[in-house]
Design a protein around this motif. Sequence first.
Motif, short mmCIF file in Angstrom:
data_model
loop_
_atom_site.label_atom_id
_atom_site.label_comp_id
_atom_site.label_asym_id
_atom_site.label_seq_id
_atom_site.Cartn_x
_atom_site.Cartn_y
_atom_site.Cartn_z
N MET A 1 43.40 44.82 57.60
CA MET A 1 43.41 43.73 56.81
C MET A 1 42.07 43.72 56.38
SD MET A 1 44.40 39.63 57.55
CE MET A 1 46.35 40.06 57.76
N GLU A 2 41.83 43.32 54.98
CA GLU A 2 40.43 43.37 54.31
C GLU A 2 40.44 41.99 53.59
OE1 GLU A 2 37.24 45.51 51.55
OE2 GLU A 2 39.46 46.25 51.63
N LYS A 3 39.59 41.21 54.09
CA LYS A 3 39.51 39.68 53.56
C LYS A 3 38.10 39.50 52.71
CE LYS A 3 40.26 38.35 57.63
NZ LYS A 3 40.25 37.38 58.91
N LYS A 4 38.24 39.14 51.43
CA LYS A 4 37.01 39.18 50.53
C LYS A 4 37.17 37.72 49.81
CE LYS A 4 37.19 44.05 49.33
NZ LYS A 4 37.00 44.87 48.40
N PHE A 5 35.94 36.99 49.95
CA PHE A 5 35.55 35.89 49.15
C PHE A 5 34.79 36.16 48.06
CE2 PHE A 5 36.87 33.84 53.25
CZ PHE A 5 37.45 32.83 52.87
N ILE A 6 35.10 36.15 46.84
CA ILE A 6 34.29 36.69 45.59
C ILE A 6 34.18 35.84 44.60
CG2 ILE A 6 34.09 38.69 43.95
CD1 ILE A 6 36.10 40.10 45.95
N ALA A 7 32.91 35.42 44.06
CA ALA A 7 32.86 34.66 43.01
C ALA A 7 33.37 35.42 41.53
CB ALA A 7 31.18 34.35 42.64
N PHE A 8 33.72 34.75 40.54
CA PHE A 8 34.56 35.17 39.34
C PHE A 8 33.43 36.53 38.91
CE2 PHE A 8 35.09 35.47 34.82
CZ PHE A 8 36.44 35.74 34.93
N GLU A 9 32.31 36.28 38.68
CA GLU A 9 31.36 37.02 38.30
C GLU A 9 31.10 38.43 38.92
OE1 GLU A 9 28.80 33.98 40.10
OE2 GLU A 9 30.50 34.07 38.68
N ASN A 10 31.41 38.38 40.35
CA ASN A 10 31.49 39.51 41.10
C ASN A 10 32.64 40.46 41.50
OD1 ASN A 10 28.63 39.26 41.35
ND2 ASN A 10 28.99 37.83 43.17
N LEU A 11 33.71 39.87 40.84
CA LEU A 11 35.06 40.67 40.70
C LEU A 11 35.02 41.94 40.10
CD1 LEU A 11 37.45 37.36 40.14
CD2 LEU A 11 37.31 38.89 42.32
N THR A 12 35.45 42.83 40.94
CA THR A 12 35.73 44.11 39.92
C THR A 12 36.91 44.26 38.95
OG1 THR A 12 37.26 45.22 41.43
CG2 THR A 12 34.69 45.48 42.08
N PRO A 13 36.75 44.88 38.12
CA PRO A 13 38.04 44.78 37.13
C PRO A 13 39.43 45.04 37.79
CG PRO A 13 36.27 46.07 36.20
CD PRO A 13 35.92 45.89 37.54
N HIS A 14 39.40 46.13 38.99
CA HIS A 14 40.47 46.44 39.76
C HIS A 14 40.92 44.95 40.55
CE1 HIS A 14 43.43 48.51 42.09
NE2 HIS A 14 42.87 48.25 43.13
N GLN A 15 39.83 44.53 41.09
CA GLN A 15 40.32 43.09 41.95
C GLN A 15 40.80 42.09 40.75
OE1 GLN A 15 36.61 42.72 43.27
NE2 GLN A 15 36.97 43.43 45.46
N LEU A 16 40.34 41.89 39.69
CA LEU A 16 40.79 40.84 38.73
C LEU A 16 42.24 41.22 38.42
CD1 LEU A 16 40.22 38.38 36.96
CD2 LEU A 16 39.28 39.78 35.46
N TYR A 17 42.57 42.38 37.99
CA TYR A 17 43.70 42.89 37.79
C TYR A 17 44.66 42.44 38.80
CZ TYR A 17 47.55 45.90 36.49
OH TYR A 17 49.18 46.27 36.41
N ASP A 18 44.32 42.68 40.08
CA ASP A 18 45.16 42.57 41.24
C ASP A 18 45.86 41.17 41.34
OD1 ASP A 18 45.10 45.37 41.80
OD2 ASP A 18 43.77 45.03 43.58
N LEU A 19 44.43 40.28 41.22
CA LEU A 19 45.19 38.87 41.48
C LEU A 19 45.85 38.21 40.09
CD1 LEU A 19 42.93 36.54 39.87
CD2 LEU A 19 41.46 37.66 41.43
N LEU A 20 45.46 38.66 38.94
CA LEU A 20 46.15 38.21 37.78
C LEU A 20 47.62 38.77 37.92
CD1 LEU A 20 43.40 38.42 34.98
CD2 LEU A 20 44.15 36.45 36.24
N LYS A 21 47.91 40.04 38.33
CA LYS A 21 49.18 40.58 38.32
C LYS A 21 49.99 39.85 39.56
CE LYS A 21 51.92 44.73 38.30
NZ LYS A 21 53.24 43.83 38.35
N LEU A 22 49.33 39.50 40.51
CA LEU A 22 50.02 38.98 41.58
C LEU A 22 50.45 37.50 41.25
CD1 LEU A 22 51.00 38.88 44.70
CD2 LEU A 22 48.69 38.09 45.19
N ARG A 23 49.69 36.72 40.55
CA ARG A 23 49.74 35.52 39.98
C ARG A 23 51.11 35.56 38.94
NH1 ARG A 23 43.91 33.03 39.19
NH2 ARG A 23 44.65 32.80 36.97
#
Length: 154
Positions: A1-23
Amino acid sequence: MEKKFIAFENLTPHQLYDLLKLRQDVFVIEQQCIYEDFDGYDDKSIHFLIYEENEIAAYSRIFAPNIKYKDESSIGRIIVANQFRGGHHGKILIQESINYCLNNFPDSIIRIEAQAKLTDYYSKLGFNPDSEIYEVDGIDHLQMIYEVKNQAAE
């Protein structure tokens, strides 16, 4: 398990895609809820992502006091991917989000807008109802709070 707290400006495109797709997958498709997901708050929040073997398993959005609620921090968009439900991901997601708030906003009440059907679940994690039930996008919700002073006394 990998846990990450990330400010918006530090999200990678892949992370942003992942969270938006999940939502989208859970809130829009699974729950059949048409709502404004791009609400102008993503850039003001800390994004908490939990990954299992490079697959997003759970996610929440965390706000400092005075962003969503006056003098209160908050946790929102609380979500666990379908294939990871029924295990420990939800509890870890909530507890780690609470801990982030406690560590970064120690004197702040933590507020969530919870689906009414999850009231008992959130109560077991330290949240108390703080409103009557109301409808949001066809789903019953209520406000719940985690009061740091009350939790410390227990």
